[in-house]
Structures are given as C-alpha cells and as structure tokens.
Design an enzyme around this catalytic site. Sequence first.
Site, short mmCIF file in Angstrom:
data_model
loop_
_atom_site.label_atom_id
_atom_site.label_comp_id
_atom_site.label_asym_id
_atom_site.label_seq_id
_atom_site.Cartn_x
_atom_site.Cartn_y
_atom_site.Cartn_z
CE LYS A 35 54.90 37.43 58.78
NZ LYS A 35 55.78 38.47 58.33
CB THR A 38 44.41 33.93 60.76
OG1 THR A 38 44.38 34.78 59.96
CG2 THR A 38 42.39 34.67 61.85
N GLY A 146 56.79 31.11 52.59
CA GLY A 146 55.63 31.94 51.18
C GLY A 146 56.68 32.79 50.41
CD GLU A 205 53.19 40.84 30.65
OE1 GLU A 205 52.04 40.42 31.51
OE2 GLU A 205 54.37 40.38 31.03
CG HIS A 447 25.58 12.32 26.57
ND1 HIS A 447 26.70 13.33 26.37
CD2 HIS A 447 24.17 12.83 26.28
CE1 HIS A 447 26.19 14.40 25.14
NE2 HIS A 447 24.05 13.80 25.26
P1 FAD Z 1 51.87 31.41 52.34
O1 FAD Z 1 50.44 30.89 52.22
O2 FAD Z 1 52.81 33.33 52.04
O3 FAD Z 1 52.27 31.47 54.32
C1 FAD Z 1 53.27 31.45 55.06
C2 FAD Z 1 52.78 32.47 56.50
O4 FAD Z 1 53.92 32.22 57.23
C3 FAD Z 1 51.94 33.13 56.34
O5 FAD Z 1 51.10 32.79 57.27
C4 FAD Z 1 52.96 34.04 56.94
O6 FAD Z 1 52.33 35.08 58.15
C5 FAD Z 1 54.08 32.99 57.74
N1 FAD Z 1 55.56 33.56 58.22
C6 FAD Z 1 56.41 33.92 57.71
N2 FAD Z 1 57.14 34.77 58.30
C7 FAD Z 1 57.22 34.15 59.69
C8 FAD Z 1 57.36 34.16 61.10
N3 FAD Z 1 59.14 34.30 60.71
N4 FAD Z 1 57.53 33.56 61.82
C9 FAD Z 1 56.47 32.74 61.70
N5 FAD Z 1 55.68 33.24 60.78
C10 FAD Z 1 56.22 33.78 59.60
N6 FAD Z 1 47.73 29.52 44.71
C11 FAD Z 1 46.63 28.87 44.18
O7 FAD Z 1 46.91 27.80 44.54
N7 FAD Z 1 45.12 28.33 44.34
C12 FAD Z 1 45.08 30.00 43.73
O8 FAD Z 1 44.01 30.18 43.54
C13 FAD Z 1 45.58 31.02 44.48
N8 FAD Z 1 44.94 32.56 44.40
C14 FAD Z 1 46.79 33.29 44.57
C15 FAD Z 1 45.41 34.51 45.36
C16 FAD Z 1 45.83 35.89 45.87
C17 FAD Z 1 46.07 37.15 45.48
C18 FAD Z 1 47.69 35.37 45.73
C19 FAD Z 1 48.80 36.67 46.33
C20 FAD Z 1 48.17 34.15 45.56
C21 FAD Z 1 47.08 32.83 45.48
N9 FAD Z 1 47.75 32.37 45.16
C22 FAD Z 1 46.93 30.40 44.89
C23 FAD Z 1 49.31 31.71 45.51
C24 FAD Z 1 49.23 31.08 46.95
O9 FAD Z 1 48.70 31.85 47.70
C25 FAD Z 1 50.51 30.61 47.31
O10 FAD Z 1 51.01 29.87 46.49
C26 FAD Z 1 50.51 29.41 48.67
O11 FAD Z 1 49.67 30.44 49.97
C27 FAD Z 1 52.14 29.24 49.37
O12 FAD Z 1 51.55 28.83 50.48
P2 FAD Z 1 52.95 28.53 51.83
O13 FAD Z 1 52.56 27.57 52.54
O14 FAD Z 1 54.26 28.53 50.79
O15 FAD Z 1 53.10 30.19 51.98
P1 NAI Z 2 53.00 36.23 37.72
O1 NAI Z 2 54.43 35.68 37.47
O2 NAI Z 2 51.87 34.92 37.47
O3 NAI Z 2 52.54 37.13 36.52
C1 NAI Z 2 53.21 38.76 37.05
C2 NAI Z 2 53.41 39.31 34.94
O4 NAI Z 2 53.61 40.88 35.21
C3 NAI Z 2 53.59 38.74 34.51
O5 NAI Z 2 53.00 38.63 33.01
C4 NAI Z 2 55.29 39.52 33.86
O6 NAI Z 2 55.03 39.13 32.26
C5 NAI Z 2 54.41 40.53 34.15
N1 NAI Z 2 55.24 41.54 34.70
C6 NAI Z 2 56.33 41.75 35.16
N2 NAI Z 2 57.30 42.78 35.44
C7 NAI Z 2 57.13 43.92 34.74
C8 NAI Z 2 56.56 45.00 34.61
N3 NAI Z 2 57.27 45.72 35.57
N4 NAI Z 2 55.74 45.89 34.08
C9 NAI Z 2 54.53 45.41 33.51
N5 NAI Z 2 54.69 43.55 33.43
C10 NAI Z 2 55.14 43.44 34.38
O7 NAI Z 2 52.17 36.52 39.32
P2 NAI Z 2 51.33 36.99 39.87
O8 NAI Z 2 50.41 36.79 38.95
O9 NAI Z 2 51.57 38.63 40.13
O10 NAI Z 2 50.69 36.03 40.65
C11 NAI Z 2 52.10 36.08 41.71
C12 NAI Z 2 51.94 34.30 41.83
O11 NAI Z 2 50.63 33.79 43.15
C13 NAI Z 2 51.98 34.02 40.65
O12 NAI Z 2 53.36 32.35 41.04
C14 NAI Z 2 50.56 32.72 41.10
O13 NAI Z 2 51.45 30.81 41.05
C15 NAI Z 2 50.20 32.67 42.30
N6 NAI Z 2 48.91 32.71 41.93
C16 NAI Z 2 47.69 32.09 40.80
C17 NAI Z 2 46.69 31.99 41.03
C18 NAI Z 2 45.81 30.60 41.45
O14 NAI Z 2 46.50 29.46 40.86
N7 NAI Z 2 44.39 30.62 40.42
C19 NAI Z 2 45.93 33.06 41.43
C20 NAI Z 2 46.70 33.99 42.12
C21 NAI Z 2 47.87 34.13 42.08
#
Ligand code: FAD
Ligand code: NAI
Length: 468
Positions: A35, A38, A146, A205, A447
């Site tokens: 949807k 990109t 997602g 937190e 190393h």
């Molecule tokens: P998504 O990446 O969410 O993709 C789902 C896709 O489905 C989207 O493009 C959406 O537009 C599309 N879609 C939804 N509904 C429909 C529909 N009905 N029809 C057509 N298309 C649809 N994970 C890491 O491992 N490392 C990281 O460093 C990391 N950093 C993150 C930083 C942030 C700020 C956030 C928010 C997340 C981060 N994550 C990270 C988590 C990671 O982005 C997700 O775990 C990952 O994108 C999940 O992949 P997915 O394919 O399940 O879903």
């Molecule tokens: P998170 O689940 O990592 O952390 C959410 C935090 O908010 C927890 O510590 C929780 O206890 C706290 N919390 C929940 N309700 C609250 C409230 N009402 N008040 C105060 N604190 C509260 O979720 P986050 O950081 O939003 O990331 C979402 C997902 O995206 C995660 O599952 C993570 O795996 C993924 N992600 C992964 C990254 C990576 O791999 N480097 C980077 C960014 C996101």
Amino acid sequence: MSTIYDLVVIGTGPGGYVCAIRASQLGLKVAVVEKRKTHGGTCLNIGCIPSKALLYASELFDEAGHEFAHLGIKVPTPELDLPGMMKHKTDVVDSNVGGINFLFKKNKIDVFHGIGSIVSKGNVGVQADDGTNQVIETRSIVVATGSDVARLPGIDIDEKVVVSSTGALELDKVPAKLIVVGAGVIGLELGSVWRRLGAEVTVVEYLDRILPGMDLEICKAFQRILTKQGFAFKLGTKVTAVETTASGAKVSLEPAAGGAVETIEADVVLVAIGRVPYTDGLGLEGVGITRDGRGRIEVDAHFQTKVQGIYAIGDVIRGPMLAHKAEDEGIAVAEILAGQHGHVNYDVIPGVVYTMPEVASVGRSEEELKAAGVDYAVGKFNFVANGRAKSQRHTDGFVKVLADKATDRVLGVHILGAGAGEIIHEAAVLMEFGGSAEDLARTCHAHPTLSEAVKEAAMAVDKRAIHM
Ligand code: FAD
Ligand code: NAI
C-alpha cells in the site's frame, strides 16, 4: 486468461519482500501487494534504516565535538546542518528502497500497488489509490503486514509535538527538551540521536529498569553510561497525561505504584512504548483466521494460519519484532511452499541496540537462566583491558558469556561496547552449531580486535582469561 500465482505476499517489509524473492528463486510465480508508494516496509522507510543513518551521523557529530581533541585532531566546534543530516537519511532510505524495486524486477515478481485483503482462500483483493478494485488468484497467501505504533490512551500523536518514532526521525529543529516515554529500543536510540544533537533528554519508563528483556547487569551498566552522556531517567514512573501548549507540551507523571503527580514541560514528547501488529482491513475473520490476545495472527510451527494455504510472518505474528526475524521467517515460508524444510531457530536471534556504546545480545539472559533453574557459569571481560578498545578510546562496557555448567554449551552472550552489534555474530554462529565456551576460547582471534574480548570472556568461564 489471467495469471494464477503460486504465491501472493501482502506487505513488502523485510518479511514480505525477502519471502517473495526466495519463493521466486525456488521457481514459484510470485506477486506482492504493497500500500505504500515504496517497498521495504517500516524497516527501510521509517525504522531501521533512517534511524541508523541518523545514529551514525549524530555519533560522528558528537565525536567531532568531544573526542577528536583527545586524538590530536584540532577542528573548530562542529556546527549542525540538520537539513543536511536529514538529506543524508533520505538519500540512504531512497537508495535502499530503490534496491527492492531492482530486486523485484530481477526476480520477475509482479507488483500490485494498493491495499491488499483476503477475499477468500486463494483470492487477494487489491484496492488501488484511485479506488479501483481487482482480485488476484493464488495458490498461497503470505500476510506480512507488519506493525504500527502503540498509543497511550487519551494521548494524541500529532507527529509534531507529540511524536512517534516516525515523527522523531523528521524533526525540523533540535528540541531544547525532549521527553521520551518508554526506555525501550526506540526510546534509547532516538533519544541518543537528539541528545547528541543538543537536546536535554528525559526518559520516563514504567518499569524499574531500562530495556526490559535484555540482561539486567548489562542494562544497569548501560544506564550509567547513558546518564554520563546526559540522559535523565525517571524509572518506575507512568505518564498519565500529555497536554500540548503554545510552546510544546506538559507531561503529567506519577509513580507506577501510584502517588503524587508531577508535571514536566518539553518541546517534544516521543511516545515509544512498543508496537502492535497491523492487521486492519485484511478480512482475516471473514476467512476464519484467528488472532491472539495481543492481536497477533496465530500460526503453527510452519507459519500457517488456521486456514490452509494462508501464512503469516514478521511483526504480525509472535516473537521479537525485528527485521532479521521477519526476513528469516520469510525465507522459511518460501522454502516450505517449495517443498523444502525451512525453519527459524528462535533460540539464536540476535538483538542489537545501536547506541554508543551498542548493546548486543543473543540467547538467554542471566535472569532467564535463573528463572528456568539452569545451572550456569559466567565469564566476563571488560573492554578496558582490550588493546584495540584502548587504541580507539572506546573502553566502556564488557562481554558476558553464559554457559551451561554441566556441558559448557554457550546459552547466551551479552555485549555492551562499541561495535557490539557486529561482534555478536561470532556468538550467534557458535550457538547455532551448539558450541561450547571452550570452543570459543580455543578459536584463534586476530589481534588487536574488539572480538578478542569475546574469546577472553569465554576463557573467563573457566577462570583463565589472560588480560584480567
Ligand atoms: P513491516 O516492515 O512493517 O512491513 C509491512 C508492510 O506491509 C508495510 O510496507 C505496509 O505498508 C504494508 N501493508 C500493511 N498492510 C497492508 C495491506 N493491507 N496491503 C498492502 N500492504 C500493506 N528492527 C531491527 O531488526 N533492527 C533495527 O535496527 C530496527 N530499527 C527500528 C527502528 C524503528 C524506528 C522502528 C519503528 C522499527 C525498527 N525495527 C528494527 C523493527 C523493524 O522495522 C520491524 O521488525 C520490521 O520492519 C518488521 O518487518 P515486517 O515485514 O514484518 O513488517
Ligand atoms: P519496546 O518494547 O522496546 O520498549 C517499550 C518500553 O516502553 C518498555 O520499556 C516498556 O516497559 C515501556 N512502557 C510501556 N508502556 C509505558 C508507559 N505507559 N509509560 C512508560 N513506559 C512504558 O518498544 P519500542 O522501543 O517502542 O520499540 C518497538 C519495537 O521496535 C521493539 O519490539 C523493537 O524490537 C523494535 N525496534 C528494534 C530496534 C533494533 O533492533 N535496534 C530499534 C527500534 C525498534
């Protein structure tokens, strides 16, 4: 005659696009429905990739201001060009999402732009932006739609003053005061970006610790380092209200256990309290697909939903919400559909927090081992005793290896330190092969490298680290 696909994937995030490519490699006729304009999903557009671009740029900005002088490099006080930094982020995103278009073409995958839904078993509906509808026929469907931002009840995210991660990646100026709700991965990564660029950051937190789920000893040490970097933490505290004002927002806080309310002001509030599976409008119930209490699509060990021929992967099902977990599930499903034995080893999924220093972990934490009653041995090694870390002035942190006391098999490795997110993979490979601390300790490490700290931590399991 219209095409009947072997597989239609709904959603082209890391789960969906990787699944589509692997299925095509294995000879299946594949289409994807997306949807967004990109491909690449949350990860490439508004998640992993843009956040890492800003983390990298802001880290260098910070190092140029504080670190260079210690290395004998004199530079004028660095000046922030925020639009320039944002352009770097946008260029990185564009280049990555453009790469997916190329891969889809290369693998002869048909792309349908629009909102996908399951009309019936074997039929996917696509509603295009102009409102037109079509139905695609397919033997199998993979749902890879997602996740979305979790919201706090009664608190509106306007993506300007009260932002989710999406808005926090787009701010047009550095907030003087940023309040981050949630000390999880997003809160600490994006909090770090804006802290380095000059914001005063307070993290609120609910729990009494940061990064729940990760090894507690590592997290306590990490919190001390973040505090030195200027982060303020209010743990065991809940946000009860956020009121936007002419100049920003007023945030009401209360101890998690209840008590006196405190109000603090901020220019920007980042709500980062987790993410929720995104299944809106997919028509799941119509075909009999069930969801669990957290809204996740229920699947069996082979990623199949309650309906034969319909699968789900990534953030929309159980397990950590990580891009590489979604990718591996995508590959596994594609292989299952091609008659192979694809599977994912959930015991060995690394997790990385891309701050400075980084936090990386694979396998079980000490708390998890205690709770499971496993008798384990611990080996630790501090980066302060590692030559390479010293030469780079990145001596914060340590490596912790947890091994089964009886068998010596490595059960978990946790690293706090510069480059931890890269180093962790030697532990992941070792654990995938069921390796022991002795295997790790006897593997020759070059190393001087930061990885030598992993070897020494493994040696420390048997109390024979050399440099500590
Ligand atoms: P998504 O990446 O969410 O993709 C789902 C896709 O489905 C989207 O493009 C959406 O537009 C599309 N879609 C939804 N509904 C429909 C529909 N009905 N029809 C057509 N298309 C649809 N994970 C890491 O491992 N490392 C990281 O460093 C990391 N950093 C993150 C930083 C942030 C700020 C956030 C928010 C997340 C981060 N994550 C990270 C988590 C990671 O982005 C997700 O775990 C990952 O994108 C999940 O992949 P997915 O394919 O399940 O879903
Ligand atoms: P998170 O689940 O990592 O952390 C959410 C935090 O908010 C927890 O510590 C929780 O206890 C706290 N919390 C929940 N309700 C609250 C409230 N009402 N008040 C105060 N604190 C509260 O979720 P986050 O950081 O939003 O990331 C979402 C997902 O995206 C995660 O599952 C993570 O795996 C993924 N992600 C992964 C990254 C990576 O791999 N480097 C980077 C960014 C996101």
